[in-house]
Design an enzyme around this catalytic site. Structure first.
Site, mmCIF file in Angstrom:
data_model
loop_
_atom_site.group_PDB
_atom_site.id
_atom_site.type_symbol
_atom_site.label_atom_id
_atom_site.label_comp_id
_atom_site.label_asym_id
_atom_site.label_seq_id
_atom_site.Cartn_x
_atom_site.Cartn_y
_atom_site.Cartn_z
ATOM 1 N N HIS B 20 0.818 -1.212 0.000
ATOM 2 C CA HIS B 20 0.000 0.000 0.000
ATOM 3 C C HIS B 20 0.862 1.277 0.000
ATOM 4 O O HIS B 20 1.754 1.407 0.810
ATOM 5 C CB HIS B 20 -0.916 -0.014 1.230
ATOM 6 C CG HIS B 20 -1.923 1.094 1.226
ATOM 7 N ND1 HIS B 20 -2.559 1.528 2.364
ATOM 8 C CD2 HIS B 20 -2.408 1.849 0.206
ATOM 9 C CE1 HIS B 20 -3.379 2.500 2.068
ATOM 10 N NE2 HIS B 20 -3.324 2.723 0.764
ATOM 11 N N ASP B 28 8.242 5.779 -21.163
ATOM 12 C CA ASP B 28 8.759 5.670 -22.517
ATOM 13 C C ASP B 28 10.228 5.275 -22.491
ATOM 14 O O ASP B 28 10.792 4.994 -21.426
ATOM 15 C CB ASP B 28 8.542 6.990 -23.266
ATOM 16 C CG ASP B 28 9.252 8.165 -22.611
ATOM 17 O OD1 ASP B 28 10.295 7.981 -21.956
ATOM 18 O OD2 ASP B 28 8.761 9.299 -22.778
ATOM 19 N N HIS B 95 6.909 18.777 -14.939
ATOM 20 C CA HIS B 95 7.756 17.675 -15.410
ATOM 21 C C HIS B 95 8.953 17.425 -14.484
ATOM 22 O O HIS B 95 9.339 16.276 -14.253
ATOM 23 C CB HIS B 95 8.238 17.953 -16.839
ATOM 24 C CG HIS B 95 8.917 16.772 -17.466
ATOM 25 N ND1 HIS B 95 8.347 15.517 -17.527
ATOM 26 C CD2 HIS B 95 10.143 16.646 -18.054
ATOM 27 C CE1 HIS B 95 9.169 14.671 -18.125
ATOM 28 N NE2 HIS B 95 10.270 15.326 -18.448
#
Lengths: 131, 131, 131, 131, 131, 131, 131, 131, 131, 131
Positions: B20, B28, B95
């Site tokens: 958990h 990618d 990002h």
């Protein structure tokens, strides 16, 4: 990052390390080959496919001989066609002999292929000519 | 052999060992994540595809939260659609924050995907309910 | 976390890595099998039970053949019934032959079972049909 | 073979190696604890059960203190009762503090328990008295 | 800490891991047995003594057969008496056969005993009865 | 075989590898010291005894300083007497400071001693004089 | 630090671990012995010398038999004299037999000796008498 | 076999692997340096000597700087003379600073030297000139 | 840094560790030799060249015998000339015998040489004379 | 065997495993970079040359940024020209900053180059375009 070709680090290592007359295997999801080092690309039944892996790997190396099980031409003609497409002309041998020979391979590439007898043994050739 | 689902031994080990709140990444071919243990399924640019790996892996586990880079909705809507198709509702984050969070993952699954921002971080949920 | 099935990471790895014709063993607390890799689930005499482990593991895989010791039908009919319940039809063989065959297994699952001859050797089959 | 008690080799090693004030954890299938060495007894959701493992392990060792998450009394009274039955009188602490403390454990025993907050941290005591 | 019995972690691991018919050795400081895994308890000539180690280890396990060198009854009757005291009835065999058999042991416990032929090979039995 | 002294291979390695000012510990069965490499000589509570191990190990090395917990003089005078008998004159320090210092040791020798505060930290001296 | 004798940690470990009838080798810089574990003391041709290493190592252990190559008495009488000085009475054997026997040694001590046939194989004896 | 120079395999590896500005240590039998990789050439107090090892190792490498403890000139002038003989002009520094700097070394060569402060730290230089 | 000669750490280790009569191989990019430890200097077809590696390695060691494949004189006279230039006088043997003998080598140095039969097996000699 | 490009197995593995923004180094024989994994191609001073290794490695990968030491343009213009020839446009930075940045590299390729400042750090780019 690498420009093209095989982008899998361990597989690239195995291919660059091949020496003359050494064997390797590209196989379906079920071929048993004991302790032969294995690059496992299969993640579900059907993928990675034998056809796509063969089409990626074989063009990168020089192969001077190859073998398939004698059942492959009848039971898996589509994947055999892929082998011809990449320039192989494999010799058909008894399936038990095929499995015994697979045990001598330097490495194997396991796909997720879920069709019968989608396996090939390749023997590395040399990329330069005699003078 | 296993009947269905994930047929990759190391990937199956990682999935069965999830606890958990632990994180994992499907990414990618280019996402950097240093020393996070990696199951590498990419063998050429384009295969294994992000879409097919996500569609195989995610249904096997319970995910309670997920994250993508904020560029993904605009630059890679097709692969984002795949995430929705398997039931994820990922949160968009910066990002750099995404890459930092990826470093905390317990493992990563690297595909051969050759499109931009095809990455997702998942947090494992529990498959049983409170009483 | 994984939705259902085998939640033990090492056991899941072994099961997903099975190839056609490879053997594995589910056994009681006492079967000797030397250096065969072992997933040890037994923590006290009686638990984990042979019946419950068999009922968890066997449904996850395709088995094309199985073996028990020839004493099992008479001395441990309850656990033999469990094997039938999960769809196995094991062949009875001499106990010494059974122990020798166990040494060729790819892995073993050791339970805490404390009854006699509660052991089975399974050979992996394939989950897809010939065309 | 060993006469009685814990028949799991790695678990027996951990228990015999405990020193005064060192911690260990018995937990459900989902508690995250990173790199703490783990004896994994859970093979399906529900087995091995927290109650049975606790009842096997705790009587073998001297415990001088123990902790549970503060939600356990309300959400998992049955398993809490098991802890009292084996003689523990655990202190309730905040769940985040519980998870942080679990990271300091010398080892963990993971069960397949699929109920909420079925976890206990134990601190080893000494089996001999001051003079 | 563990309440009683064997407090040595590696020795406890070996004992809990014993399976039916496996052998182990308790020996003096000089018995050669090559690569058999060894728990070394001898720290000076004379300690740990063979008698005390035997008296600690043997009661923890079921032994169904045992062997000594044929010289032991005459040259080391005191330590033989210890073996009888813990319930063993060892068979006397040729010393060279004894040393060869010792090489098949799963593990050995080396003491610091500095008397002649203070060695015993034990074969593990089962702690539960046939029905 | 070695003529006399320490007959334990790993312990002999640690002693011969000691360098000036490095610390080591001889301790009872319960002292916690985390990841310090440990030669474990204790196989039951009471054996190997602290007194006998100290009497074997200390005469083999030059010690330039040593420490005990401040409770030892009152609670374990017999074992303290052993330290004096082998020529040590240990400094008493707070028990928590003792445990923290133990963590810096190069190795530890764990006995089976089952009395309180039977622990000593030694700092290696040099066996040759200044000119 | 250790008071006297062998101060090399790995060499001390090997010597303390010797058991009755096990072999070890002290050799010049050139003796081939494949995968026998090797304590390498030679750092230049001529040092460490065979004579000094023999004089350090042999007195620490009981040797019940020893062997040299049959060429040693004629071609290296000075180093043979060293063997007699430390109490050995080596048997001369054929050099090929010597090299084959060296392969069975438990360990070897390689010096930098740069003279011919400066090698000895020793078999460990016991340091206590029969009653 | 190698013609001349350092005949010790591990030491040769360390020397050939040195890069510009990396440090190494040649030391007496007692200098503590924790986990720095160590080539141990000392087998008794006095041998291998610091002088002989320095005279073998230093000429093989380019040294651009070196350090000794400030006590060496007064307490060990003979071994200091050896350093000058091989072309070193070491800087004297405080002994505690010396020991701290030793911890940053890439490797150490431990001799059996049994005199005081016979230690030197060397920094690797380059064997080719600027244009 | 090392003054001259072989600057490759692993290669230097192998050369310094050579003992009398041990074999090693310098080979082209394609010679198969299974599990022989390999120093791989080839990074592209043609570099490192066989000639340059031979000219670097061979002068560092004493060689008492050497072998080439019987095809080398006719098919690769230039590289054979290199062997003569560094003082070798190799014996020509059947190529299959050559490949079998290569398997007994202690190590191999793989170049990037891309011409035929550019391989030599060397047997180490001793750098000192009989008296 | 592989058709063309990098024939060194470990180097091929490193290149195929590069991910976006990861760094690697190609360097002369002397650059220190601690524990960065190193493919060592240098076997003598001068070979493998920096120019030839750069010309082999760089064309195989996409580089989005690169760095050199600020002394390189003046002190090693020939090797700098090589970098331009393979398409790099490296940024000059302070040498200490260069060495610090080198420590973050994923791997390094060490040549035998024996000229000054022949080092380059490269950051991997991606081989596919944004849509």
């Amino acid at each position: 990052m690498i420009r093209t070709g095989v982008v899998h680090a361990e597989l690239a290592r195995h291919l660059a390390g091949l020496r003359h007359t050494e064997h390797f295997v590209v196989c379906d999801s079920g071929l048993p080959f004991a302790d032969v080092p294995c690059v496992d690309l299969g993640y579900r039944y059907g993928a990675a496919s034998f056809a796509d892996v063969v089409s990626t790997v074989i063009p990168a190396v020089v192969i001077e001989a190859s073998w398939i099980s004698e059942q492959m031409p009848q039971l898996n003609p589509d994947n055999l066609a892929v082998l011809y497409d990449v320039g192989l002309t494999p010799e058909s041998i008894d399936h038990d002999e095929f499995k015994a020979r697979a045990l001598t391979a330097k490495f194997a590439v396991r796909t997720g292929e879920a069709t019968f007898y989608a396996n090939v043994i390749c023997r590395a050739g040399v990329p330069f000519d005699s003078p």
